[in-house]
Every structure is written in structure tokens, then in C-alpha cells.
Enzyme design. Structure first.
Site: not given
Ligand code: NDP
Length: 300
Positions: A15-16, A62, A66, A87, A102, A127, A129, A224, A243
Site C-alpha cells: 500500500s502506498l 479501503t 468502504k 475511508n 476522499d 464511473g 463507484g 495514480y 490521482g
């Protein structure tokens, strides 16, 4: 007592966010540890109960949790309620508060994309979502007057438009079917295009044919990476952004919620870039953190 913050997702192996948040705690001399917890949906209730322990400062939540986590929190913020997704979790004693950072993360992105130009008031969003909900709420609050949402499954976009009914009463928020000719006609009327689908995340595909991208468009991809959409848009002469700003700023907002301190955003940014340079692709429990052979390196 070492304080703990966890990322709950499935998967969360690379995970970043982990790199970015740990760098922030270290920078401020905190001994807090950011841990990655891979938890399946059936384990979520027990995981949330565990978080009520004193050693936990809070959590990130995540994919795929979420929305599922919402019934488990004791209180939700307005953003979490409006988007139907959480989140970030903070603690009030043993109580858990659900946030959606977010939204705050996204609102920085159009400013950076548009730069010194006047902010357009029309946008097209691909999108419907969780990411798209944060985007659309950010655009509504940002004073956009017309936002058109296209989604493969139209009913999901329609449900989102209904969900935002009251907040969007002062402007035009529409769901439209995903047909290239309809998208093209809408793009002629707009200057901002946001990709909030996961198309381009794990394959080198674009949600749109390159031919319909005009140089006047400004294109923001929540992914990203230098996706095919962003490369096609840049070739067409468009301004583009990935992103990164959203990821960085949602993380900074979460850090401040846990600690009450301003986030060391430059340090977090450097950690993000460093993690990517070491091959970590997954932002937050994204479907697949593995590299894609035919995709470019994707650094911002
Ligand atoms: P969701 O799973 O909630 O939504 C995925 C969206 O992509 C849906 O609209 C879905 O359409 C669409 N989609 C997926 N595959 C296809 C396809 N083959 N053709 C057409 N549409 C498709 O994910 P999120 O909203 O949470 O995330 C979406 C993207 O945004 C991800 O790439 C994620 O990494 C990124 N993101 C980045 C953030 C950041 O901080 N930079 C923050 C949040 C998200 P349908 O409903 O029809 O299935």
C-alpha cells in the site's frame, strides 16, 4: 504505549498509504505504527470491535469495505453520510467516527489541473463507484453548474444522482448511458473530464477513444499512474493530471484527523514518490498491486 493506526482492506499487501502515513508519523517524532490489515468482509465486524481498544488512534478503510463499514460506526461525518462511504475512522473514547477524506482529497485536484485559468462550471465524470461519489460531491460543493455522469451500468449512476438529489438541487446533475456518441456530444460542452472508473488501473486500456479528446479538455484520472487515457489526452494537447493529488490530500486529511496536527505533506509526497519508484502500485487495496507489463511506469 505505542499508538496504532491500521489500514483495513482486502487486499492491502502493498500500500502506498502505508509508506506515506508511516513517513508522516516518523517525521513528527511519533512512535505510532501504521499497520496493513488484510481482512475479508466476514471478518469486518470483529476487526472493528478490536479497533475500540485504547492503543488504536484510528484507521483507514479501503476496498472492499468502504461502504460495508458504515453500519459499524457510532457516528458519521457529513461527507461520509453524503457519499455513503467511510475511508477513515477516528476515535472518541471507545466510539468510532466515520469520515470520508476522499472528498477533501479530490477538491485540491481540479485547482491544480486548471491552474491560473478560470474554473470551468461543467464537468463530465466517468464511473459511479465510491471514488466517483467523492468526486461528484466535490464538484457540487465546488460550485459546478452541470455535471454529467456516465457509467457502464447506468442504474448505478442514476442511483447516485438520486442520492445527491437535495445537495444538487441548485445545479444540473445527470446520469447518462455509456454510448461513445453521447459522451462525445457532452465533451464538446465541457472542459473538465474526470475518469473515476478503474479502467486503466491494471490493463493499458482507456475508457474513451483517443479521437474524441479535444485539446481544450482538461483530463483528470483518479488512477495514480500515467494511464492510456492521460497519454492519449496529452498527445491531443490536453492538460492532464493523475490521482496523485487526491491520494496525497486524502491521506493528509486523515493524518490530521488522527493526530490533530498539520500533515507534513512534503514528506508524505516524497514517501509516495519513493514507494512508487520501488514498484508499489496499489494505492489503497486496489484490485491488483502487481505491475502490468505493457503499461508505462506511471510515475507522476
Ligand atoms: P469501484 O469499484 O467502487 O467503482 C469502479 C468503477 O469503474 C465503476 O463505475 C465501474 O462501473 C467502472 N468500471 C470498472 N471496470 C469497467 C469496465 N471494464 N468498463 C466500464 N466501467 C468499468 O471503485 P472506486 O470508485 O473506489 O475506484 C475507481 C478508481 O478510482 C480506481 O482506479 C481507484 O484506484 C481510483 N481511486 C483513486 C483515489 C485516489 O486517491 N487517487 C481514491 C479513490 C479511487 P460499473 O458500476 O458499471 O461496474
Amino acid at each position: 504505549m505505542t499508538r496504532r493506526v491500521v489500514l483495513i482492506g482486502h487486499p492491502v499487501a502493498h500500500s502506498l498509504s502505508g509508506a506515506m502515513q508511516q513517513a508522516a508519523f516518523d517525521e513528527l517524532g511519533s512512535d505510532a505504527k501504521y499497520e496493513l490489515w488484510d481482512r475479508k468482509p466476514m471478518e469486518l465486524a470483529d476487526t472493528i470491535t478490536e479497533l475500540r481498544g485504547d492503543e488504536f488512534l484510528g484507521a483507514n478503510v479501503t476496498i472492499p469495505h468502504k461502504e460495508r463499514v458504515v453500519p459499524h460506526v457510532d457516528r458519521q461525518t457529513e461527507e461520509a453520510h453524503a457519499t455513503g462511504a467511510v475511508n477513515t475512522l477516528t476515535k472518541e473514547g471507545r466510539k468510532l467516527v466515520g469520515h470520508n477524506t476522499d472528498v477533501a482529497g479530490f477538491v485540491v485536484a481540479p485547482d491544480k489541473l486548471v491552474g491560473k485559468q478560470k474554473m470551468p462550471r461543467h464537468a463530465v465524470v466517468l464511473g459511479a463507484g465510491g471514488g466517483s461519489r467523492a468526486v461528484v460531491l466535490g464538484l457540487i460543493r465546488g460550485g459546478f453548474q452541470r455535471v454529467v455522469v456516465f457509467n457502464r451500468h447506468l442504474h448505478r449512476a442514476e442511483a447516485m444522482v438520486r442520492h445527491f438529489g437535495k445537495s444538487a438541487a441548485h445545479m444540473e446533475l445527470r446520469a447518462m448511458p455509456w454510448h461513445e456518441s453521447i459522451i462525445e456530444a457532452e465533451l464538446i460542452k465541457t472542459k473538465i473530464l474526470v475518469n473515476a472508473t478503474s479502467i486503466g488501473l491494471s490493463t493499458d486500456e482507456s475508457p474513451l477513444p483517443a479521437e474524441i479528446l479535444r485539446p481544450e479538455l482538461m483530463v483528470l484520472d483518479l488512477i495514480y499512474a500515467q494511464t492510456r487515457l492521460l497519454r492519449d489526452a496529452a498527445s491531443a494537447g490536453c492538460r492532464t493530471a493523475d490521482g496523485e493529488q487526491m491520494l496525497l490530500n486524502q491521506g493528509a486529511a486523515a493524518f490530521t484527523l488522527w493526530t490533530g496536527l498539520p500533515a507534513p505533506i512534503d514528506v508524505m509526497h516524497a514517501a509516495l514518490i519513493d514507494a512508487r519508484a520501488h514498484g508499489i502500485r496499489s494505492t489503497e487495496g486496489e484490485p491488483d498491486g502487481s505491475p502490468v507489463d505493457d503499461a508505462p511506469a506511471g510515475d507522476a
